[in-house]
Design a protein around this motif. Structure first.
Motif, PDB file in Angstrom:
ATOM      1  N   PRO A  33       0.785  -1.238   0.000  1.00 11.01           N
ATOM      2  CA  PRO A  33       0.000   0.000   0.000  1.00 11.01           C
ATOM      3  C   PRO A  33       0.813   1.282   0.000  1.00 11.01           C
ATOM      4  O   PRO A  33       0.282   2.344  -0.352  1.00 11.01           O
ATOM      5  N   ASN A  34       2.095   1.241   0.367  1.00  8.60           N
ATOM      6  CA  ASN A  34       2.887   2.463   0.449  1.00  8.60           C
ATOM      7  C   ASN A  34       3.635   2.804  -0.834  1.00  8.60           C
ATOM      8  O   ASN A  34       4.335   3.808  -0.889  1.00  8.60           O
ATOM      9  N   ASP A  35       3.494   1.989  -1.866  1.00 12.52           N
ATOM     10  CA  ASP A  35       4.121   2.302  -3.151  1.00 12.52           C
ATOM     11  C   ASP A  35       3.373   3.439  -3.838  1.00 12.52           C
ATOM     12  O   ASP A  35       2.195   3.686  -3.563  1.00 12.52           O
ATOM     13  N   GLU A  36       4.069   4.106  -4.764  1.00  6.69           N
ATOM     14  CA  GLU A  36       3.484   5.234  -5.477  1.00  6.69           C
ATOM     15  C   GLU A  36       3.720   5.088  -6.971  1.00  6.69           C
ATOM     16  O   GLU A  36       4.448   4.197  -7.414  1.00  6.69           O
ATOM     17  N   THR A  37       3.104   5.977  -7.739  1.00  8.28           N
ATOM     18  CA  THR A  37       3.252   5.948  -9.187  1.00  8.28           C
ATOM     19  C   THR A  37       3.329   7.377  -9.724  1.00  8.28           C
ATOM     20  O   THR A  37       3.075   8.346  -9.008  1.00  8.28           O
ATOM     21  N   GLY A  38       3.682   7.480 -10.992  1.00 10.79           N
ATOM     22  CA  GLY A  38       3.737   8.776 -11.651  1.00 10.79           C
ATOM     23  C   GLY A  38       4.567   8.693 -12.919  1.00 10.79           C
ATOM     24  O   GLY A  38       5.125   7.642 -13.264  1.00 10.79           O
ATOM     25  N   ASP A  39       4.647   9.814 -13.617  1.00 10.11           N
ATOM     26  CA  ASP A  39       5.399   9.906 -14.865  1.00 10.11           C
ATOM     27  C   ASP A  39       6.823  10.337 -14.528  1.00 10.11           C
ATOM     28  O   ASP A  39       7.062  11.492 -14.183  1.00 10.11           O
ATOM     29  N   CYS A  40       7.771   9.423 -14.640  1.00  9.42           N
ATOM     30  CA  CYS A  40       9.155   9.688 -14.257  1.00  9.42           C
ATOM     31  C   CYS A  40       9.779  10.786 -15.115  1.00  9.42           C
ATOM     32  O   CYS A  40      10.525  11.628 -14.614  1.00  9.42           O
ATOM     33  N   ARG A  41       9.491  10.777 -16.391  1.00  5.29           N
ATOM     34  CA  ARG A  41      10.054  11.808 -17.269  1.00  5.29           C
ATOM     35  C   ARG A  41       9.565  13.187 -16.853  1.00  5.29           C
ATOM     36  O   ARG A  41      10.351  14.144 -16.771  1.00  5.29           O
ATOM     37  N   LEU A  42       8.267  13.287 -16.572  1.00  6.77           N
ATOM     38  CA  LEU A  42       7.709  14.568 -16.157  1.00  6.77           C
ATOM     39  C   LEU A  42       8.324  15.019 -14.837  1.00  6.77           C
ATOM     40  O   LEU A  42       8.660  16.200 -14.650  1.00  6.77           O
ATOM     41  N   PHE A  43       8.485  14.082 -13.897  1.00  2.52           N
ATOM     42  CA  PHE A  43       9.125  14.404 -12.626  1.00  2.52           C
ATOM     43  C   PHE A  43      10.537  14.937 -12.851  1.00  2.52           C
ATOM     44  O   PHE A  43      10.935  15.965 -12.275  1.00  2.52           O
ATOM     45  N   THR A  44      11.303  14.252 -13.685  1.00  2.00           N
ATOM     46  CA  THR A  44      12.694  14.635 -13.914  1.00  2.00           C
ATOM     47  C   THR A  44      12.783  16.005 -14.580  1.00  2.00           C
ATOM     48  O   THR A  44      13.617  16.838 -14.207  1.00  2.00           O
ATOM     49  N   GLU A  45      11.941  16.250 -15.568  1.00  5.46           N
ATOM     50  CA  GLU A  45      11.940  17.540 -16.247  1.00  5.46           C
ATOM     51  C   GLU A  45      11.631  18.678 -15.276  1.00  5.46           C
ATOM     52  O   GLU A  45      12.295  19.731 -15.296  1.00  5.46           O
ATOM     53  N   ARG A  46      10.642  18.479 -14.419  1.00  3.75           N
ATOM     54  CA  ARG A  46      10.245  19.555 -13.504  1.00  3.75           C
ATOM     55  C   ARG A  46      11.257  19.737 -12.379  1.00  3.75           C
ATOM     56  O   ARG A  46      11.498  20.867 -11.950  1.00  3.75           O
ATOM     57  N   LEU A  47      11.872  18.649 -11.916  1.00 10.66           N
ATOM     58  CA  LEU A  47      12.921  18.805 -10.914  1.00 10.66           C
ATOM     59  C   LEU A  47      14.127  19.515 -11.533  1.00 10.66           C
ATOM     60  O   LEU A  47      14.776  20.342 -10.867  1.00 10.66           O
ATOM     61  N   ALA A  48      14.432  19.223 -12.795  1.00 11.52           N
ATOM     62  CA  ALA A  48      15.535  19.909 -13.474  1.00 11.52           C
ATOM     63  C   ALA A  48      15.259  21.410 -13.577  1.00 11.52           C
ATOM     64  O   ALA A  48      16.184  22.231 -13.434  1.00 11.52           O
ATOM     65  N   GLN A  49      14.015  21.780 -13.809  1.00 12.62           N
ATOM     66  CA  GLN A  49      13.663  23.205 -13.856  1.00 12.62           C
ATOM     67  C   GLN A  49      13.918  23.870 -12.506  1.00 12.62           C
ATOM     68  O   GLN A  49      14.477  24.973 -12.441  1.00 12.62           O
ATOM     69  N   HIS A  50      13.516  23.206 -11.432  1.00  4.23           N
ATOM     70  CA  HIS A  50      13.759  23.745 -10.097  1.00  4.23           C
ATOM     71  C   HIS A  50      15.262  23.818  -9.808  1.00  4.23           C
ATOM     72  O   HIS A  50      15.737  24.784  -9.192  1.00  4.23           O
ATOM     73  N   ALA A  51      15.986  22.801 -10.226  1.00  2.00           N
ATOM     74  CA  ALA A  51      17.427  22.786  -9.991  1.00  2.00           C
ATOM     75  C   ALA A  51      18.105  23.935 -10.734  1.00  2.00           C
ATOM     76  O   ALA A  51      18.990  24.613 -10.194  1.00  2.00           O
ATOM     77  N   ALA A  52      17.689  24.147 -11.980  1.00  2.00           N
ATOM     78  CA  ALA A  52      18.266  25.250 -12.752  1.00  2.00           C
ATOM     79  C   ALA A  52      17.953  26.598 -12.109  1.00  2.00           C
ATOM     80  O   ALA A  52      18.815  27.482 -12.034  1.00  2.00           O
ATOM     81  N   ALA A  53      16.733  26.740 -11.616  1.00  2.00           N
ATOM     82  CA  ALA A  53      16.359  27.983 -10.939  1.00  2.00           C
ATOM     83  C   ALA A  53      17.162  28.199  -9.666  1.00  2.00           C
ATOM     84  O   ALA A  53      17.399  29.344  -9.246  1.00  2.00           O
ATOM     85  N   ALA A  54      17.598  27.093  -9.053  1.00  2.00           N
ATOM     86  CA  ALA A  54      18.385  27.174  -7.821  1.00  2.00           C
ATOM     87  C   ALA A  54      19.872  27.374  -8.093  1.00  2.00           C
ATOM     88  O   ALA A  54      20.653  27.519  -7.147  1.00  2.00           O
ATOM     89  N   GLY A  55      20.264  27.344  -9.375  1.00  2.00           N
ATOM     90  CA  GLY A  55      21.653  27.618  -9.708  1.00  2.00           C
ATOM     91  C   GLY A  55      22.426  26.483 -10.329  1.00  2.00           C
ATOM     92  O   GLY A  55      23.607  26.650 -10.667  1.00  2.00           O
ATOM     93  N   VAL A  56      21.822  25.311 -10.511  1.00  2.00           N
ATOM     94  CA  VAL A  56      22.505  24.213 -11.189  1.00  2.00           C
ATOM     95  C   VAL A  56      22.634  24.546 -12.673  1.00  2.00           C
ATOM     96  O   VAL A  56      21.666  24.988 -13.306  1.00  2.00           O
ATOM     97  N   VAL A  57      23.814  24.350 -13.214  1.00  2.00           N
ATOM     98  CA  VAL A  57      24.060  24.609 -14.639  1.00  2.00           C
ATOM     99  C   VAL A  57      23.947  23.291 -15.405  1.00  2.00           C
ATOM    100  O   VAL A  57      24.623  22.315 -15.073  1.00  2.00           O
ATOM    101  N   PHE A  58      23.081  23.263 -16.412  1.00  2.00           N
ATOM    102  CA  PHE A  58      22.908  22.076 -17.242  1.00  2.00           C
ATOM    103  C   PHE A  58      23.571  22.306 -18.589  1.00  2.00           C
ATOM    104  O   PHE A  58      23.260  23.280 -19.283  1.00  2.00           O
TER     105      PHE A  58
END
Length: 436
Positions: free
Chosen positions: A193-218
């Motif tokens: 019951p504690n497992d989760e689901t979602g779109d991994c690509r979408l998660f990665t893209e949006r986390l990358a946006q936050h990371a870039a906003a925080a100063g990570v250079v891609f």
């Protein structure tokens, strides 16, 4: 501290985020034009710590022989004419004992549980939206031997403190109502019951946006030309565009490419590219589809519900670095989708995909330092890259900064593949900025 992260899949992007939050100056080098373009692109969509387990398990050698004659076998082996493929398979077979399975599963579950909790914190902090669901995984069983194996797994899960429930056929519809019409094909299920689901690509893209906003250079469309080693550490990272970095630390999070990069440094990583497939289908009747993830134990295929799509993914091929899309494997995905959820989609529609997953012989990833004082590994997660990404990233950031990780990571070191394990020196990097 200046850190170079090689790879912008879900593991690499998560690593960059945690390092930046720890005060590091981070540059991510990625050969593709965007994040999540390889194994993270269209995976099965599971965050499944409860199902975290090595492919190397008791009974697998005998099953593998039987699968050779099966049209819809979950595992296929095609010789790639390399000694490494043979040695990797030999190591995997050596881990197919009850003792090794229990040890490896406990390592994987501990990291996966920690990672799931980290993901939840990250989702809450950033408000990430990626078609997430928190309704668990239902591993459906078609035979009595599968039910017996699930009982053994339930005992291991109980010992690890992981919530779970063994369900009879008459209980399946309480978790997944759409299975009611095909319950006669099943003998039971293991619910996590504690497992989760979602779109991994979408998660990665949006986390990358936050990371870039925080100063990570891609640095996209960029490859590492050379890693220059002097006096037991990486002194320079040369990129194919001519730029040269002098990093305090380097993190290798390049999935299946990690082995080739490490080999140039004299390191042999036991990572083999295990090919997987997925099929993404538009929902025709949402009420006839699963609510979360249903995992068919017979075919090792997961069916994961997104908002308006069904992702069907799984299987494994040992065939080297072959990216060809085999229509016979896609046909198996269509068959399983139609067999369990016949009215949910039109199985003749959809987008097929294949990708290479970096897998170790024992299933647990490599999240550790190396004999090179400032080189770290965050790779080898196999089919559980997203499941373990956030936890691995937090552990890796702790190691880079010389902090003690919050969980025991001794079993995730490269030293476990040495005949006589030795201590791996932990990199200290260079001088840290004041805010580190």
């Amino acid at each position: 501290m200046n850190v170079i992260v090689i790879g912008a899949g879900v593991v690499g992007v998560s690593t960059a985020w945690y390092l930046r939050q720890a005060g590091c100056d981070v540059t991510v080098v990625e050969r593709h034009a965007a994040p999540a373009e390889e194994a993270s692109y269209a995976n099965a969509g599971q965050i499944s710590p409860g199902y975290a387990a090595p492919w190397a398990a008791p009974g697998v050698p005998l099953k593998a022989i039987k699968w050779l004659l099966s049209r819809h076998a979950p595992l296929r082996i095609r010789p790639d004419h390399s000694l490494f493929q043979l040695s990797w398979m030999a190591r995997m077979l050596a881990n197919c004992t009850p003792t090794a399975y229990a040890r490896n599963k406990s390592r994987m579950v501990a990291l996966a549980e920690y990672s799931r909790d980290e993901l939840r914190r990250l989702r809450h902090t950033l408000g990430l939206q990626y078609e997430a669901r928190s309704l668990g995984t239902l591993q459906v069983l078609r035979t009595a031997p599968q039910l017996a194996a699930a009982r053994r797994d339930a005992d291991l899960l109980a010992g690890l403190g992981v919530p779970h429930a063994l369900l009879g056929v008459d209980e399946l519809a309480e978790v997944e109502p759409a299975l009611a019409r095909v319950a006669h094909k099943l003998v039971g299920a293991l619910h996590l019951p504690n497992d989760e689901t979602g779109d991994c690509r979408l998660f990665t893209e949006r986390l990358a946006q936050h990371a870039a906003a925080a100063g990570v250079v891609f640095r996209y469309l960029t490859e590492v030309e050379q890693l220059v080693v002097t006096q037991g550490r990486i002194r320079e990272v040369l990129l194919d565009d001519g730029e040269v970095f002098t990093p305090d630390a380097v993190v290798l999070a390049a999935g299946c490419t990690s082995r080739a990069l490490a080999r140039e440094l004299g390191l042999s990583l036991p990572i083999y590219p295990v090919k997987g497939y997925s099929l993404t289908l538009p929902l025709a009747d949402p009420q006839s589809a699963p609510r979360s993830t249903v995992l068919d134990e017979t075919y090792k295929i997961a069916l994961t519900r997104f908002d308006a799509r069904l992702r069907v993914g799984g299987m494994a091929e040992l065939a080297g670095y072959d990216h060809a899309l085999d229509p016979r494997r896609v046909a198996t995905l269509r068959m399983v989708a139609g067999d369990l959820f016949p009215d949910a989609t039109d199985p003749q529609q959809g987008q097929a995909w294949t990708g290479l997953r970096p897998m170790t012989p024992d299933g647990a990833p490599l999240v550790c330092g190396t004999p090179l004082r400032n080189l770290f590994l965050n790779t080898g997660h196999g089919t559980l890259g997203w499941t373990m990404a956030c936890g691995s990233a937090h552990v890796l950031a702790d190691l880079v900064l010389g902090r003690a990780p919050q969980i025991d990571v001794s079993g995730l070191s490269l030293t476990r593949y040495r005949r006589t394990p030795q201590a791996v020196p932990q990199p200290q990097g260079g001088s840290r900025p004041a805010h580190a």
